[in-house]
Design a protein around this motif. Structure first.
Motif, PDB file in Angstrom:
ATOM      1  N   VAL A   1      10.717  23.673  17.270  1.00 26.25           N
ATOM      2  CA  VAL A   1      11.775  24.353  18.004  1.00 26.25           C
ATOM      3  C   VAL A   1      12.252  25.609  17.266  1.00 26.25           C
ATOM      4  N   TYR A   2      12.077  25.622  15.957  1.00 29.18           N
ATOM      5  CA  TYR A   2      12.521  26.755  15.142  1.00 29.18           C
ATOM      6  C   TYR A   2      11.995  28.101  15.666  1.00 29.18           C
ATOM      7  N   PRO A   3      10.701  28.231  16.026  1.00 27.45           N
ATOM      8  CA  PRO A   3      10.224  29.523  16.547  1.00 27.45           C
ATOM      9  C   PRO A   3      10.929  29.928  17.848  1.00 27.45           C
ATOM     10  N   LEU A   4      11.348  28.953  18.645  1.00 25.59           N
ATOM     11  CA  LEU A   4      12.079  29.257  19.875  1.00 25.59           C
ATOM     12  C   LEU A   4      13.478  29.775  19.544  1.00 25.59           C
ATOM     13  N   TYR A   5      14.131  29.133  18.579  1.00 23.91           N
ATOM     14  CA  TYR A   5      15.424  29.633  18.107  1.00 23.91           C
ATOM     15  C   TYR A   5      15.265  31.053  17.567  1.00 23.91           C
ATOM     16  N   ARG A   6      14.221  31.238  16.766  1.00 22.84           N
ATOM     17  CA  ARG A   6      13.973  32.552  16.141  1.00 22.84           C
ATOM     18  C   ARG A   6      13.762  33.626  17.205  1.00 22.84           C
ATOM     19  N   ALA A   7      12.936  33.348  18.186  1.00 25.60           N
ATOM     20  CA  ALA A   7      12.680  34.321  19.252  1.00 25.60           C
ATOM     21  C   ALA A   7      13.961  34.654  20.005  1.00 25.60           C
ATOM     22  N   LYS A   8      14.768  33.635  20.255  1.00 31.32           N
ATOM     23  CA  LYS A   8      16.009  33.832  20.997  1.00 31.32           C
ATOM     24  C   LYS A   8      16.953  34.771  20.263  1.00 31.32           C
ATOM     25  N   ILE A   9      17.130  34.557  18.966  1.00 30.72           N
ATOM     26  CA  ILE A   9      18.095  35.382  18.225  1.00 30.72           C
ATOM     27  C   ILE A   9      17.534  36.770  17.914  1.00 30.72           C
ATOM     28  N   GLU A  10      16.237  36.847  17.632  1.00 36.86           N
ATOM     29  CA  GLU A  10      15.635  38.156  17.327  1.00 36.86           C
ATOM     30  C   GLU A  10      15.643  39.063  18.551  1.00 36.86           C
ATOM     31  N   LYS A  11      15.466  38.475  19.729  1.00 32.21           N
ATOM     32  CA  LYS A  11      15.502  39.242  20.977  1.00 32.21           C
ATOM     33  C   LYS A  11      16.867  39.914  21.150  1.00 32.21           C
ATOM     34  N   LYS A  12      17.880  39.310  20.574  1.00 33.75           N
ATOM     35  CA  LYS A  12      19.247  39.833  20.675  1.00 33.75           C
ATOM     36  C   LYS A  12      19.673  40.619  19.444  1.00 33.75           C
ATOM     37  N   GLY A  13      18.708  40.941  18.564  1.00 34.76           N
ATOM     38  CA  GLY A  13      19.000  41.789  17.413  1.00 34.76           C
ATOM     39  C   GLY A  13      19.539  41.064  16.195  1.00 34.76           C
ATOM     40  N   ARG A  14      19.480  39.742  16.179  1.00 35.60           N
ATOM     41  CA  ARG A  14      19.923  39.000  15.002  1.00 35.60           C
ATOM     42  C   ARG A  14      18.718  38.723  14.111  1.00 35.60           C
TER      43      ARG A  14
END
Length: 128
Positions: free
Chosen positions: A27-40
């Protein structure tokens, strides 16, 4: 239903125990994609996970590399004493009213990731 939907739906997915045996690393890559898409950043994501779990960076990496399930991950965690301050909705379910401790801990993590992705200030996300 995808793994991320299972984790954030507020209800155990069909198949019951699969929810508890999903690995954090899956699930970590999904969390990562979600936050990176928003500039975090990944550092911010890791900071949030470490804040909630009590793991340091090295312990977090070892948990991910070992393929720890959510059950194993939270069994070894030293949950932040301020975790109970995490309130609000995740997919229509109030995290503070979830009765199963493991599901609640997973929802806490989902809520923190959502807040991070929505641009909330880190000091507010961490509730210290």
């Amino acid at each position: 239903m995808s793994a991320m939907q299972d984790v954030t739906s507020g209800k155990p997915p069909s198949g019951g125990q699969r929810f508890f045996t999903m690995t954090v690393a899956s699930v970590y890559p999904l969390y990562r994609a979600k936050i990176e898409k928003k500039g975090r950043t990944v550092d911010e994501l890791d900071q949030v996970i470490c804040w909630l779990s009590g793991y340091d960076e090295g312990e977090l990496r070892r948990q991910l590399e070992a393929g720890a399930t959510f059950r194993e991950f939270f069994a070894g965690a030293r949950l932040n004493p301020n975790a109970s301050k995490i309130t609000g909705l995740i997919c229509g379910v109030r995290v503070e009213t979830i009765e199963d401790p493991l599901i609640q801990q997973i929802r806490y993590l989902d809520k923190l990731v959502d807040e991070l992705a929505k641009g909330r200030a880190m000091e507010k996300v961490l509730r210290d």
